[in-house]
Write a protein that holds these residues in place. Structure first.
Motif, mmCIF file in Angstrom:
data_model
loop_
_atom_site.group_PDB
_atom_site.id
_atom_site.type_symbol
_atom_site.label_atom_id
_atom_site.label_comp_id
_atom_site.label_asym_id
_atom_site.label_seq_id
_atom_site.Cartn_x
_atom_site.Cartn_y
_atom_site.Cartn_z
ATOM 1 N N GLY A 1 53.326 46.254 41.632
ATOM 2 C CA GLY A 1 51.986 46.002 42.123
ATOM 3 C C GLY A 1 51.054 47.155 41.843
ATOM 4 N N THR A 2 51.107 48.187 42.703
ATOM 5 C CA THR A 2 50.241 49.347 42.538
ATOM 6 C C THR A 2 50.456 50.014 41.185
ATOM 7 N N MET A 3 51.685 50.107 40.743
ATOM 8 C CA MET A 3 51.971 50.714 39.444
ATOM 9 C C MET A 3 51.290 49.941 38.315
ATOM 10 N N ALA A 4 51.218 48.618 38.451
ATOM 11 C CA ALA A 4 50.577 47.800 37.422
ATOM 12 C C ALA A 4 49.086 48.091 37.337
ATOM 13 N N LEU A 5 48.484 48.438 38.464
ATOM 14 C CA LEU A 5 47.062 48.776 38.470
ATOM 15 C C LEU A 5 46.827 50.191 37.955
ATOM 16 N N GLN A 6 47.658 51.123 38.385
ATOM 17 C CA GLN A 6 47.446 52.525 38.038
ATOM 18 C C GLN A 6 47.885 52.875 36.623
ATOM 19 N N ASP A 7 48.896 52.180 36.118
ATOM 20 C CA ASP A 7 49.421 52.502 34.793
ATOM 21 C C ASP A 7 49.823 51.219 34.063
ATOM 22 N N PRO A 8 48.832 50.381 33.702
ATOM 23 C CA PRO A 8 49.165 49.111 33.049
ATOM 24 C C PRO A 8 49.877 49.304 31.711
ATOM 25 N N GLY A 9 49.606 50.420 31.024
ATOM 26 C CA GLY A 9 50.285 50.694 29.764
ATOM 27 C C GLY A 9 51.781 50.841 29.951
ATOM 28 N N ALA A 10 52.179 51.521 31.022
ATOM 29 C CA ALA A 10 53.611 51.685 31.303
ATOM 30 C C ALA A 10 54.256 50.341 31.616
ATOM 31 N N VAL A 11 53.541 49.488 32.350
ATOM 32 C CA VAL A 11 54.073 48.170 32.680
ATOM 33 C C VAL A 11 54.234 47.334 31.414
ATOM 34 N N GLY B 1 43.222 27.400 47.073
ATOM 35 C CA GLY B 1 42.123 27.566 46.137
ATOM 36 C C GLY B 1 42.238 28.808 45.281
ATOM 37 N N VAL B 2 42.530 29.951 45.885
ATOM 38 C CA VAL B 2 42.614 31.208 45.137
ATOM 39 C C VAL B 2 43.764 31.162 44.149
ATOM 40 N N ILE B 3 44.918 30.723 44.613
ATOM 41 C CA ILE B 3 46.104 30.720 43.752
ATOM 42 C C ILE B 3 45.946 29.726 42.608
ATOM 43 N N SER B 4 45.464 28.528 42.902
ATOM 44 C CA SER B 4 45.303 27.538 41.840
ATOM 45 C C SER B 4 44.234 27.974 40.846
ATOM 46 N N GLY B 5 43.182 28.631 41.332
ATOM 47 C CA GLY B 5 42.139 29.115 40.436
ATOM 48 C C GLY B 5 42.638 30.171 39.476
ATOM 49 N N LEU B 6 43.440 31.112 39.976
ATOM 50 C CA LEU B 6 43.988 32.151 39.105
ATOM 51 C C LEU B 6 45.036 31.576 38.160
ATOM 52 N N ALA B 7 45.827 30.620 38.643
ATOM 53 C CA ALA B 7 46.846 30.012 37.785
ATOM 54 C C ALA B 7 46.219 29.330 36.585
ATOM 55 N N ALA B 8 45.002 28.828 36.752
ATOM 56 C CA ALA B 8 44.318 28.139 35.657
ATOM 57 C C ALA B 8 43.761 29.114 34.619
ATOM 58 N N GLN B 9 43.723 30.408 34.955
ATOM 59 C CA GLN B 9 43.111 31.382 34.062
ATOM 60 C C GLN B 9 44.114 32.260 33.318
ATOM 61 N N THR B 10 45.390 31.957 33.437
ATOM 62 C CA THR B 10 46.390 32.796 32.788
ATOM 63 C C THR B 10 47.450 31.931 32.127
ATOM 64 N N ARG B 11 48.026 32.481 31.050
ATOM 65 C CA ARG B 11 49.157 31.824 30.415
ATOM 66 C C ARG B 11 50.477 32.262 31.052
ATOM 67 N N GLN B 12 50.408 33.301 31.888
ATOM 68 C CA GLN B 12 51.612 33.742 32.585
ATOM 69 C C GLN B 12 52.006 32.704 33.628
ATOM 70 N N GLN B 13 53.305 32.579 33.874
ATOM 71 C CA GLN B 13 53.750 31.702 34.932
ATOM 72 C C GLN B 13 53.397 32.322 36.286
ATOM 73 N N PHE C 1 42.057 41.705 36.489
ATOM 74 C CA PHE C 1 43.389 42.288 36.504
ATOM 75 C C PHE C 1 44.382 41.442 35.712
ATOM 76 N N ILE C 2 44.394 40.142 35.967
ATOM 77 C CA ILE C 2 45.378 39.317 35.269
ATOM 78 C C ILE C 2 45.069 39.217 33.783
ATOM 79 N N ARG C 3 43.779 39.310 33.413
ATOM 80 C CA ARG C 3 43.440 39.267 31.988
ATOM 81 C C ARG C 3 44.017 40.456 31.234
ATOM 82 N N ALA C 4 44.196 41.574 31.929
ATOM 83 C CA ALA C 4 44.743 42.762 31.282
ATOM 84 C C ALA C 4 46.181 42.552 30.816
ATOM 85 N N PHE C 5 46.841 41.530 31.340
ATOM 86 C CA PHE C 5 48.241 41.290 30.991
ATOM 87 C C PHE C 5 48.431 40.048 30.124
ATOM 88 N N ASP C 6 47.345 39.532 29.579
ATOM 89 C CA ASP C 6 47.470 38.429 28.627
ATOM 90 C C ASP C 6 48.304 38.887 27.441
#
Length: 247
Positions: free
Chosen positions: A102-112, A179-191, A150-155
């Protein structure tokens, strides 16, 4: 859709966090190892395990976590405040099926991204959302980033998935605003794996109809016996019938 029965550990005991508060856990008088074995016996394909002590930064339950990984009989998706690549690699080597960041993904997305490429389909990113913004550090710190950014950074990153939590719905103990979960699910190819929305078997059934929802975590509802795991697994695996098209 995969059901992830969930255990949260604090000082060697199974707990649930009341409204997300790390200092106010609900204690369940069950044996963690036997409970994990019971998940497999009920038909679960995976389980999710969070070490609250790791999350709080005050030590951990390493021996117990390792015992659960070895005894569960199903793969374990492990979370709890991972802060370094070495820690992630160590627990994968020890047998964890997936690691949640979680936090690591925000602080160091390159490492993730590097971890995901080296361990494809074994890295999961947690997306905890409050009023449209990403929350980190156990829901205590509000990020300047929106969940969408945030989720777009991991496309394109070979993640095993995204665990998305609508904190508003979770802390209000509502019937599960999707609403929030379904909305984000529609914007990513990640499961997407939903968290905090299941309080009854009906909630499991509803989630099956949301596009790109690959699974859901169920913790407190299982511990409180509001949801029977075997029934939840059967419901999640039932084929979806025809859905009416509305004009």
């Amino acid at each position: 859709m995969i059901i992830y029965p969930t255990l949260e550990l604090l000082d060697g005991k199974c707990v649930s966090l009341a409204r997300g508060r790390l200092d106010d856990p609900v204690l369940w008088h069950v044996d963690p190892v036997e409970t994990a074995r019971g998940f497999a016996a009920a038909g679960a394909e995976w389980m999710h395990l969070t070490d609250i002590n790791w999350l709080r930064g005050d030590g951990g339950n390493d021996d117990l976590v390792l015992e659960i990984i070895r005894a569960a009989g199903i793969p374990v998706q492990l979370g709890g405040g991972f802060r370094s690549r070495d820690a992630v690699t160590r627990w994968i080597d020890l047998g964890a099926g997936r690691i949640v960041l979680g936090t690591m993904a925000l602080q160091d997305p390159g490492a993730v991204e590097e971890l995901a490429k080296y361990h494809p389909d074994q890295i999961v990113v947690a997306v905890d959302v409050l009023q449209g913004h990403l929350m980190t550090s156990g829901w205590h710190t509000r990020s300047v980033f929106t969940a969408e950014d945030f989720i777009r950074a991991f496309d394109g990153v070979p993640l095993a998935g995204l665990i998305v939590t609508d904190i508003d719905a979770d802390i209000e103990d509502s019937d599960g605003s999707l609403g929030v979960i379904s909305g984000l699910a529609a914007q990513t190819r990640q499961q997407v794996i939903a968290r905090g929305t299941v309080r009854s078997l009906d909630d499991v059934a509803r989630l099956r109809y949301i596009p790109n929802i690959a699974g859901t975590l169920i913790g407190r509802a299982l511990m409180a016996k509001d949801v029977d795991l075997s029934e939840a697994v059967r419901t999640a695996q039932t084929p979806i019938g025809k859905v009416a098209e509305f004009q």
